[in-house]
Design a protein around this motif. Structure first.
Motif, PDB file in Angstrom:
ATOM      1  N   PRO A  34       0.798  -1.244   0.000  1.00  0.00           N
ATOM      2  CA  PRO A  34       0.000   0.000   0.000  1.00  0.00           C
ATOM      3  C   PRO A  34       0.823   1.282   0.000  1.00  0.00           C
ATOM      4  CG  PRO A  34       0.054  -0.923   2.208  1.00  0.00           C
ATOM      5  CD  PRO A  34       0.759  -1.929   1.317  1.00  0.00           C
ATOM      6  N   LEU A  35       1.749   1.374  -0.938  1.00  0.00           N
ATOM      7  CA  LEU A  35       2.610   2.555  -1.013  1.00  0.00           C
ATOM      8  C   LEU A  35       1.826   3.807  -1.391  1.00  0.00           C
ATOM      9  CD1 LEU A  35       5.589   3.530  -0.887  1.00  0.00           C
ATOM     10  CD2 LEU A  35       5.745   3.008  -3.330  1.00  0.00           C
ATOM     11  N   HIS A  36       0.704   3.628  -2.048  1.00  0.00           N
ATOM     12  CA  HIS A  36      -0.077   4.776  -2.515  1.00  0.00           C
ATOM     13  C   HIS A  36      -0.605   5.644  -1.376  1.00  0.00           C
ATOM     14  CE1 HIS A  36      -2.985   1.577  -1.650  1.00  0.00           C
ATOM     15  NE2 HIS A  36      -3.855   2.538  -1.410  1.00  0.00           N
ATOM     16  N   VAL A  37      -0.657   5.118  -0.154  1.00  0.00           N
ATOM     17  CA  VAL A  37      -1.186   5.916   0.959  1.00  0.00           C
ATOM     18  C   VAL A  37      -0.171   6.937   1.460  1.00  0.00           C
ATOM     19  CG1 VAL A  37      -2.661   4.000   1.652  1.00  0.00           C
ATOM     20  CG2 VAL A  37      -0.456   4.304   2.790  1.00  0.00           C
ATOM     21  N   VAL A  38       1.089   6.787   1.069  1.00  0.00           N
ATOM     22  CA  VAL A  38       2.150   7.699   1.520  1.00  0.00           C
ATOM     23  C   VAL A  38       2.366   8.746   0.430  1.00  0.00           C
ATOM     24  CG1 VAL A  38       4.521   7.891   2.363  1.00  0.00           C
ATOM     25  CG2 VAL A  38       3.226   5.779   2.745  1.00  0.00           C
ATOM     26  N   ARG A  39       2.051   9.978   0.726  1.00  0.00           N
ATOM     27  CA  ARG A  39       2.105  11.031  -0.295  1.00  0.00           C
ATOM     28  C   ARG A  39       3.343  11.909  -0.189  1.00  0.00           C
ATOM     29  NH1 ARG A  39      -4.281  12.982  -0.160  1.00  0.00           N
ATOM     30  NH2 ARG A  39      -5.157  10.959  -0.850  1.00  0.00           N
ATOM     31  N   ASN A  40       3.874  12.084   1.017  1.00  0.00           N
ATOM     32  CA  ASN A  40       5.077  12.893   1.167  1.00  0.00           C
ATOM     33  C   ASN A  40       6.235  12.222   0.436  1.00  0.00           C
ATOM     34  OD1 ASN A  40       7.770  13.439   2.769  1.00  0.00           O
ATOM     35  ND2 ASN A  40       6.426  15.178   3.176  1.00  0.00           N
ATOM     36  N   PRO A  41       6.968  12.943  -0.422  1.00  0.00           N
ATOM     37  CA  PRO A  41       8.044  12.319  -1.215  1.00  0.00           C
ATOM     38  C   PRO A  41       9.111  11.637  -0.368  1.00  0.00           C
ATOM     39  CG  PRO A  41       7.524  14.491  -2.090  1.00  0.00           C
ATOM     40  CD  PRO A  41       6.779  14.361  -0.797  1.00  0.00           C
ATOM     41  N   LEU A  42       9.533  12.276   0.719  1.00  0.00           N
ATOM     42  CA  LEU A  42      10.572  11.680   1.563  1.00  0.00           C
ATOM     43  C   LEU A  42      10.041  10.443   2.291  1.00  0.00           C
ATOM     44  CD1 LEU A  42      12.325  14.836   3.077  1.00  0.00           C
ATOM     45  CD2 LEU A  42      13.121  13.351   1.226  1.00  0.00           C
ATOM     46  N   ALA A  43       8.828  10.562   2.817  1.00  0.00           N
ATOM     47  CA  ALA A  43       8.228   9.410   3.496  1.00  0.00           C
ATOM     48  C   ALA A  43       7.992   8.268   2.512  1.00  0.00           C
ATOM     49  CB  ALA A  43       6.912   9.820   4.154  1.00  0.00           C
ATOM     50  N   ARG A  44       7.607   8.597   1.301  1.00  0.00           N
ATOM     51  CA  ARG A  44       7.385   7.581   0.274  1.00  0.00           C
ATOM     52  C   ARG A  44       8.695   6.881  -0.082  1.00  0.00           C
ATOM     53  NH1 ARG A  44       2.985   7.221  -3.212  1.00  0.00           N
ATOM     54  NH2 ARG A  44       3.319   5.944  -5.077  1.00  0.00           N
ATOM     55  N   LEU A  45       9.768   7.668  -0.183  1.00  0.00           N
ATOM     56  CA  LEU A  45      11.086   7.091  -0.478  1.00  0.00           C
ATOM     57  C   LEU A  45      11.509   6.144   0.636  1.00  0.00           C
ATOM     58  CD1 LEU A  45      13.535   7.090  -2.386  1.00  0.00           C
ATOM     59  CD2 LEU A  45      14.467   8.992  -1.057  1.00  0.00           C
ATOM     60  N   TYR A  46      11.262   6.536   1.889  1.00  0.00           N
ATOM     61  CA  TYR A  46      11.606   5.657   3.010  1.00  0.00           C
ATOM     62  C   TYR A  46      10.780   4.384   2.977  1.00  0.00           C
ATOM     63  CZ  TYR A  46      12.102   3.656   7.608  1.00  0.00           C
ATOM     64  OH  TYR A  46      12.330   2.763   8.627  1.00  0.00           O
ATOM     65  N   SER A  47       9.501   4.494   2.652  1.00  0.00           N
ATOM     66  CA  SER A  47       8.635   3.320   2.631  1.00  0.00           C
ATOM     67  C   SER A  47       9.101   2.317   1.575  1.00  0.00           C
ATOM     68  CB  SER A  47       7.188   3.737   2.359  1.00  0.00           C
ATOM     69  OG  SER A  47       6.306   2.660   2.538  1.00  0.00           O
ATOM     70  N   VAL A  48       9.582   2.815   0.435  1.00  0.00           N
ATOM     71  CA  VAL A  48      10.133   1.927  -0.592  1.00  0.00           C
ATOM     72  C   VAL A  48      11.394   1.251  -0.080  1.00  0.00           C
ATOM     73  CG1 VAL A  48      11.189   1.847  -2.879  1.00  0.00           C
ATOM     74  CG2 VAL A  48       9.141   3.234  -2.506  1.00  0.00           C
ATOM     75  N   TYR A  49      12.254   2.054   0.552  1.00  0.00           N
ATOM     76  CA  TYR A  49      13.518   1.532   1.089  1.00  0.00           C
ATOM     77  C   TYR A  49      13.283   0.490   2.180  1.00  0.00           C
ATOM     78  CZ  TYR A  49      16.942   2.002   4.928  1.00  0.00           C
ATOM     79  OH  TYR A  49      17.781   1.781   5.994  1.00  0.00           O
ATOM     80  N   ALA A  50      12.251   0.673   2.987  1.00  0.00           N
ATOM     81  CA  ALA A  50      11.971  -0.212   4.120  1.00  0.00           C
ATOM     82  C   ALA A  50      10.935  -1.278   3.801  1.00  0.00           C
ATOM     83  CB  ALA A  50      11.511   0.620   5.328  1.00  0.00           C
ATOM     84  N   LEU A  51      10.761  -1.600   2.518  1.00  0.00           N
ATOM     85  CA  LEU A  51       9.807  -2.641   2.128  1.00  0.00           C
ATOM     86  C   LEU A  51      10.491  -4.004   2.289  1.00  0.00           C
ATOM     87  CD1 LEU A  51       7.699  -2.663  -1.182  1.00  0.00           C
ATOM     88  CD2 LEU A  51       7.909  -4.523   0.456  1.00  0.00           C
ATOM     89  N   ILE A  52      10.450  -4.525   3.477  1.00  0.00           N
ATOM     90  CA  ILE A  52      11.075  -5.817   3.771  1.00  0.00           C
ATOM     91  C   ILE A  52      10.004  -6.895   3.819  1.00  0.00           C
ATOM     92  CG2 ILE A  52      12.995  -4.770   5.022  1.00  0.00           C
ATOM     93  CD1 ILE A  52      11.572  -5.450   7.626  1.00  0.00           C
ATOM     94  N   ASP A  53      10.436  -8.146   3.944  1.00  0.00           N
ATOM     95  CA  ASP A  53       9.493  -9.267   3.954  1.00  0.00           C
ATOM     96  C   ASP A  53       8.433  -9.112   5.037  1.00  0.00           C
ATOM     97  OD1 ASP A  53      10.906 -10.755   1.898  1.00  0.00           O
ATOM     98  OD2 ASP A  53      12.424 -11.162   3.403  1.00  0.00           O
ATOM     99  N   GLU A  54       8.872  -8.730   6.235  1.00  0.00           N
ATOM    100  CA  GLU A  54       7.944  -8.633   7.363  1.00  0.00           C
ATOM    101  C   GLU A  54       6.903  -7.540   7.131  1.00  0.00           C
ATOM    102  OE1 GLU A  54      11.655 -10.598   8.688  1.00  0.00           O
ATOM    103  OE2 GLU A  54      11.198  -8.780   7.538  1.00  0.00           O
ATOM    104  N   ALA A  55       7.332  -6.397   6.583  1.00  0.00           N
ATOM    105  CA  ALA A  55       6.393  -5.304   6.321  1.00  0.00           C
ATOM    106  C   ALA A  55       5.351  -5.726   5.291  1.00  0.00           C
ATOM    107  CB  ALA A  55       7.148  -4.071   5.839  1.00  0.00           C
ATOM    108  N   TYR A  56       5.795  -6.425   4.264  1.00  0.00           N
ATOM    109  CA  TYR A  56       4.854  -6.893   3.239  1.00  0.00           C
ATOM    110  C   TYR A  56       3.858  -7.894   3.836  1.00  0.00           C
ATOM    111  CZ  TYR A  56       2.962  -9.263  -0.820  1.00  0.00           C
ATOM    112  OH  TYR A  56       2.104  -9.803  -1.726  1.00  0.00           O
ATOM    113  N   ALA A  57       4.370  -8.808   4.654  1.00  0.00           N
ATOM    114  CA  ALA A  57       3.500  -9.829   5.238  1.00  0.00           C
ATOM    115  C   ALA A  57       2.421  -9.214   6.116  1.00  0.00           C
ATOM    116  CB  ALA A  57       4.334 -10.819   6.042  1.00  0.00           C
ATOM    117  N   VAL A  58       2.800  -8.227   6.919  1.00  0.00           N
ATOM    118  CA  VAL A  58       1.831  -7.602   7.830  1.00  0.00           C
ATOM    119  C   VAL A  58       0.769  -6.835   7.045  1.00  0.00           C
ATOM    120  CG1 VAL A  58       1.548  -5.879   9.656  1.00  0.00           C
ATOM    121  CG2 VAL A  58       3.448  -7.482   9.758  1.00  0.00           C
ATOM    122  N   THR A  59       1.182  -6.100   6.006  1.00  0.00           N
ATOM    123  CA  THR A  59       0.201  -5.341   5.219  1.00  0.00           C
ATOM    124  C   THR A  59      -0.703  -6.272   4.425  1.00  0.00           C
ATOM    125  OG1 THR A  59       1.789  -5.081   3.393  1.00  0.00           O
ATOM    126  CG2 THR A  59       1.674  -3.314   5.035  1.00  0.00           C
ATOM    127  N   ALA A  60      -0.147  -7.385   3.937  1.00  0.00           N
ATOM    128  CA  ALA A  60      -0.955  -8.326   3.162  1.00  0.00           C
ATOM    129  C   ALA A  60      -2.010  -9.014   4.025  1.00  0.00           C
ATOM    130  CB  ALA A  60      -0.062  -9.377   2.511  1.00  0.00           C
TER     131      ALA A  60
END
Length: 244
Positions: free
Chosen positions: A109-135
């Motif tokens: 759900p990257l689309h919920v993050v609109r701030n460019p810096l926060a969005r960049l961090y969310s991409v960088y921190a997309l690890i297995d655990e983060a994906y599993a919890v959001t899924a």
């Protein structure tokens, strides 16, 4: 029913649901990180101890955890760095190991993050655990909850690594078998995947890649298996898209 639709619509746009506060959503994101974080922290400790036992500087543990933040890759990099592996080989290995994140991005759900810096961090921190919890709970995420969860995950990992570094400095000798932590991590991920029938084809493709690599290129079986698995995953994705 109307309230549920409003909450889902707000989450899909990254806004706060009715009656929620930013502080409350941040707390929820941190709370949702606890279960997976309990597994990340001890592996982070093993990573920190492994860094010290390999003879690398202590700051390698937090340095990799900040610059890379990918547990499987970091554990692999320790061995590659200690063996003075060529930079090109390291770069290609990292690409192959982390290529699965490309598939994560399709439903994260990257689309919920609109701030460019926060969005960049969310991409960088997309690890297995983060994906599993959001899924596990789609349609309920907003920018506060998502970023808080990802920051918590990185805190567990970096903190575990620093604890491991501290523990290693007091150990009189080395602990054998810590390099197996990477293998154990992937075994755990594989067992999790086995719980879903949708992932069975990927498991079969992985076994096929490894089997062929052991027969055809036994001296470089692991590298060839990862490369072959990536190619087969891309093929599976293309076939799945055409069949829709």
């Amino acid at each position: 029913m109307t309230e549920l639709r409003e909450r889902t619509h707000a989450a899909s746009g990254g806004e706060l649901p009715r009656g929620a506060t930013a502080r409350g959503e941040i707390a929820t994101g941190i709370r949702l990180s606890f279960a997976a974080g309990l597994g990340m922290f001890p592996i982070g400790i093993a990573f920190g101890v492994l860094v010290m036992q390999t003879g690398l500087p202590w700051w390698t543990a937090p340095g990799l955890s900040i610059a890379v933040f990918a547990g499987s890759v970091e554990l692999l990099l320790v061995g590659l760095m200690a063996a003075a592996t060529p930079l090109a080989t390291i770069a290609l290995t990292v690409l192959l190991v982390n290529f699965r994140h490309v598939f994560y991005a399709f439903s994260f759900p990257l689309h919920v993050v609109r701030n460019p810096l926060a969005r960049l961090y969310s991409v960088y921190a997309l690890i297995d655990e983060a994906y599993a919890v959001t899924a596990a709970s789609p349609g309920t995420w907003n920018r506060w909850r998502l970023i808080a969860m990802q920051l918590a995950f990185q805190s567990y990992w970096v903190g575990g690594g620093l604890v491991g570094v501290a523990i290693a400095s007091f150990l009189p000798g080395t602990i054998e078998g810590l390099e197996f932590a990477l293998c154990a991590l992937f075994i755990t991920l594989t067992l999790d995947a086995c719980r879903s029938r949708k992932q069975v084809p990927s498991l079969v493709l992985a076994g096929l890649s490894l089997g062929l690599s052991l027969v055809l290129v036994p001296d470089n079986a692991l590298f060839a298996a990862m490369l072959g698995f990536v190619v087969l995953l891309i093929g599976r994705h293309l076939v799945a898209r055409r069949s829709r």
